[in-house]
Design a protein around this motif. Sequence first.
Motif, PDB file in Angstrom:
ATOM      1  N   LEU A  42      -9.988   1.585  -3.251  1.00  0.00           N
ATOM      2  CA  LEU A  42      -8.628   2.097  -3.180  1.00  0.00           C
ATOM      3  C   LEU A  42      -8.574   3.319  -4.072  1.00  0.00           C
ATOM      4  N   MET A  43      -8.160   4.455  -3.530  1.00  0.00           N
ATOM      5  CA  MET A  43      -8.276   5.715  -4.243  1.00  0.00           C
ATOM      6  C   MET A  43      -6.996   6.528  -4.134  1.00  0.00           C
ATOM      7  N   ARG A  44      -6.926   7.529  -4.985  1.00  0.00           N
ATOM      8  CA  ARG A  44      -5.888   8.548  -4.894  1.00  0.00           C
ATOM      9  C   ARG A  44      -6.500   9.865  -5.336  1.00  0.00           C
ATOM     10  N   LEU A  99       0.841  -1.195   0.000  1.00  0.00           N
ATOM     11  CA  LEU A  99       0.000   0.000   0.000  1.00  0.00           C
ATOM     12  C   LEU A  99       0.876   1.246   0.000  1.00  0.00           C
ATOM     13  N   HIS A 100       0.689   2.096  -1.006  1.00  0.00           N
ATOM     14  CA  HIS A 100       1.491   3.312  -1.132  1.00  0.00           C
ATOM     15  C   HIS A 100       0.940   4.387  -0.201  1.00  0.00           C
ATOM     16  N   SER A 101       1.829   5.210   0.312  1.00  0.00           N
ATOM     17  CA  SER A 101       1.426   6.253   1.262  1.00  0.00           C
ATOM     18  C   SER A 101       0.468   7.267   0.647  1.00  0.00           C
ATOM     19  N   SER A 102       0.486   7.412  -0.670  1.00  0.00           N
ATOM     20  CA  SER A 102      -0.398   8.376  -1.333  1.00  0.00           C
ATOM     21  C   SER A 102      -1.789   7.806  -1.603  1.00  0.00           C
ATOM     22  N   ASN A 103      -1.981   6.525  -1.316  1.00  0.00           N
ATOM     23  CA  ASN A 103      -3.268   5.884  -1.576  1.00  0.00           C
ATOM     24  C   ASN A 103      -4.207   6.030  -0.388  1.00  0.00           C
ATOM     25  N   ASP A 104      -5.469   6.266  -0.658  1.00  0.00           N
ATOM     26  CA  ASP A 104      -6.504   6.322   0.364  1.00  0.00           C
ATOM     27  C   ASP A 104      -7.337   5.046   0.287  1.00  0.00           C
ATOM     28  N   VAL A 105      -7.824   4.613   1.447  1.00  0.00           N
ATOM     29  CA  VAL A 105      -8.651   3.408   1.524  1.00  0.00           C
ATOM     30  C   VAL A 105     -10.007   3.786   2.098  1.00  0.00           C
ATOM     31  N   LEU A 106     -11.076   3.393   1.413  1.00  0.00           N
ATOM     32  CA  LEU A 106     -12.440   3.649   1.882  1.00  0.00           C
ATOM     33  C   LEU A 106     -13.128   2.329   2.172  1.00  0.00           C
ATOM     34  N   GLU A 113     -25.421   4.334   7.697  1.00  0.00           N
ATOM     35  CA  GLU A 113     -24.289   4.421   6.787  1.00  0.00           C
ATOM     36  C   GLU A 113     -23.026   4.800   7.551  1.00  0.00           C
ATOM     37  N   TRP A 114     -21.953   4.033   7.270  1.00  0.00           N
ATOM     38  CA  TRP A 114     -20.669   4.271   7.916  1.00  0.00           C
ATOM     39  C   TRP A 114     -19.604   4.255   6.831  1.00  0.00           C
ATOM     40  N   ARG A 115     -18.998   5.421   6.594  1.00  0.00           N
ATOM     41  CA  ARG A 115     -17.955   5.562   5.570  1.00  0.00           C
ATOM     42  C   ARG A 115     -16.633   5.874   6.267  1.00  0.00           C
ATOM     43  N   PHE A 116     -15.778   4.875   6.335  1.00  0.00           N
ATOM     44  CA  PHE A 116     -14.477   5.034   6.970  1.00  0.00           C
ATOM     45  C   PHE A 116     -13.436   5.283   5.882  1.00  0.00           C
ATOM     46  N   LEU A 117     -12.759   6.422   5.973  1.00  0.00           N
ATOM     47  CA  LEU A 117     -11.752   6.781   4.982  1.00  0.00           C
ATOM     48  C   LEU A 117     -10.410   6.967   5.675  1.00  0.00           C
ATOM     49  N   ARG A 118      -9.416   6.221   5.204  1.00  0.00           N
ATOM     50  CA  ARG A 118      -8.053   6.435   5.667  1.00  0.00           C
ATOM     51  C   ARG A 118      -7.326   7.269   4.625  1.00  0.00           C
ATOM     52  N   ALA A 119      -6.926   8.474   5.020  1.00  0.00           N
ATOM     53  CA  ALA A 119      -6.230   9.391   4.114  1.00  0.00           C
ATOM     54  C   ALA A 119      -5.126  10.089   4.880  1.00  0.00           C
ATOM     55  N   ASP A 120      -3.927  10.110   4.319  1.00  0.00           N
ATOM     56  CA  ASP A 120      -2.769  10.748   4.947  1.00  0.00           C
ATOM     57  C   ASP A 120      -2.524  10.214   6.354  1.00  0.00           C
ATOM     58  N   GLY A 121      -2.795   8.926   6.548  1.00  0.00           N
ATOM     59  CA  GLY A 121      -2.553   8.305   7.844  1.00  0.00           C
ATOM     60  C   GLY A 121      -3.621   8.548   8.878  1.00  0.00           C
ATOM     61  N   LYS A 122      -4.625   9.375   8.558  1.00  0.00           N
ATOM     62  CA  LYS A 122      -5.707   9.684   9.500  1.00  0.00           C
ATOM     63  C   LYS A 122      -6.968   8.932   9.105  1.00  0.00           C
ATOM     64  N   LEU A 123      -7.880   8.768  10.073  1.00  0.00           N
ATOM     65  CA  LEU A 123      -9.134   8.063   9.846  1.00  0.00           C
ATOM     66  C   LEU A 123     -10.294   9.041   9.939  1.00  0.00           C
TER      67      LEU A 123
END
Length: 468
Positions: free
Chosen positions: A442-444, A368-375, A390-400
């Motif tokens: 998996l997003m960017r 997993l690349h550091s620039s990738n976001d996970v939803l 509805e629960w949308r959990f987004l990991r972006a820049d190391g934060k949730l």
Amino acid sequence: MPKELLGKSEWERRWRVLLVLLLGSGSVIGFHQWYFSSPGEVAEIYTGELRGPALVIAPHNDDEVLGAGGAIQRHIRQGDRVTVVLLTNGDGQYRGPLQSRSQAIQFGYRRQEETFQALEHLGVPRENIYYLGYPDRGLAQLWDGSWNCQRPYTSPQTGADYSPYTNSFTPNTPYCGLSVVRDLEAILEREKPKILYLPHPNDTHPDHWSANAFTLYALEQLKLEQEGSYSQIRLFTYLVHYGRWPMPRGIFLGADIKLPQSLASLDTHWLGISLTPEDASRKYQAILHYRSQVQYMLLYLMSFARRNELFGEVPTLSLPEDQTLSYPDPKQYTLVGSLRGYNDIKAVHLTMTADERLVIEVEFFDVLHSSNDVLVHLRTIGVDASLPAEWRFLRADGKLYLNGELLVDSQFTQTARQNAFWLSLPVETLGNPQAFLIGAKLMRKDVTFSKAAYRLVEITPSLSLTTR
């Protein structure tokens, strides 16, 4: 530049670019033909397994014939009632820069008339067709965006945030996810089918996979509200959009439709239904009634008129306490993805711990690349109406983030390491749902380049939950 001066990922990316350039476009097409070919024979569904009233869910006008035209004919011959639900009117097809909004609506009516003619050719009367009137190319937005009707989705084609069609199942229905669910529940209650045909969750068209998610959600709601009434419905999923499938393209009425190789490894139980030469010919003629589509994609559409049809039975996942269940996601081979070295979701793993925490692991094919976001997206079923569904959990820049807000609650923990992302949360926080649908992306920079299919998960009640 020497290899040792390049990072590993950069070297691999350049190697892939060079390989694609050397192989050329002809070899790429040949690779797709191999990759999406059948791995072997597909079992046949016998006539006795297709008896009873049938309901076909179609995202667009023509999907019902492409995916289930042969099955429809078999039901009609047996005297079964067949009804068809068109979620959209196909008004999102681009018709040129000068197309007005009113012309888009008129085009939707034209596609309705084509549906009448095509299904009449297969023996389905007009009164057995439901038009819901939701936005073409917008169903995924209703599932994963405009769920509540306070902020309906606006169709860029028609400019409307409600159905502008006078013959919609619910007149002036707002463009929101809850409206879709209510319509599907009402039709399921009215028709009470024994067999339900719907798109496969791994169909790559957003309107198709979201149609599957909406249908499962509505059906599961009814199961909980009316215990035992809908548990015997048999679900058959069909595939329409998946890379270069079906191959070869063209008119081959005597050939087989073969299963895409990458889907053979899923937990889907794939089945086949044989079509007589007369059935295949009648399906071919029904497809021709979609004149607005045939003029642009004749060979593709005719590829579905073969001597068989494929259906997949996708199991509902059951999550018992202190055990892990997994569902794989096929690797997607695309030219752009190969050139840019995109990562891809490999599987989703779910665990219910003894202390009633839900642990979600999204596994990737590569690191997993550091620039990738996970939803991670959860839509719960069977919770109190006062609680969010509805629960949308987004990991972006190391934060949730949860539903767009930075999450600082210590009850929720997240970890990203190597080729996986973990999310842990107490089930009680979700309202102790009886079931949920889960999907992952998996997003960017808000651009999705990999997606795991939405799957229905039923929670097996533990002793502590049932006695609470």
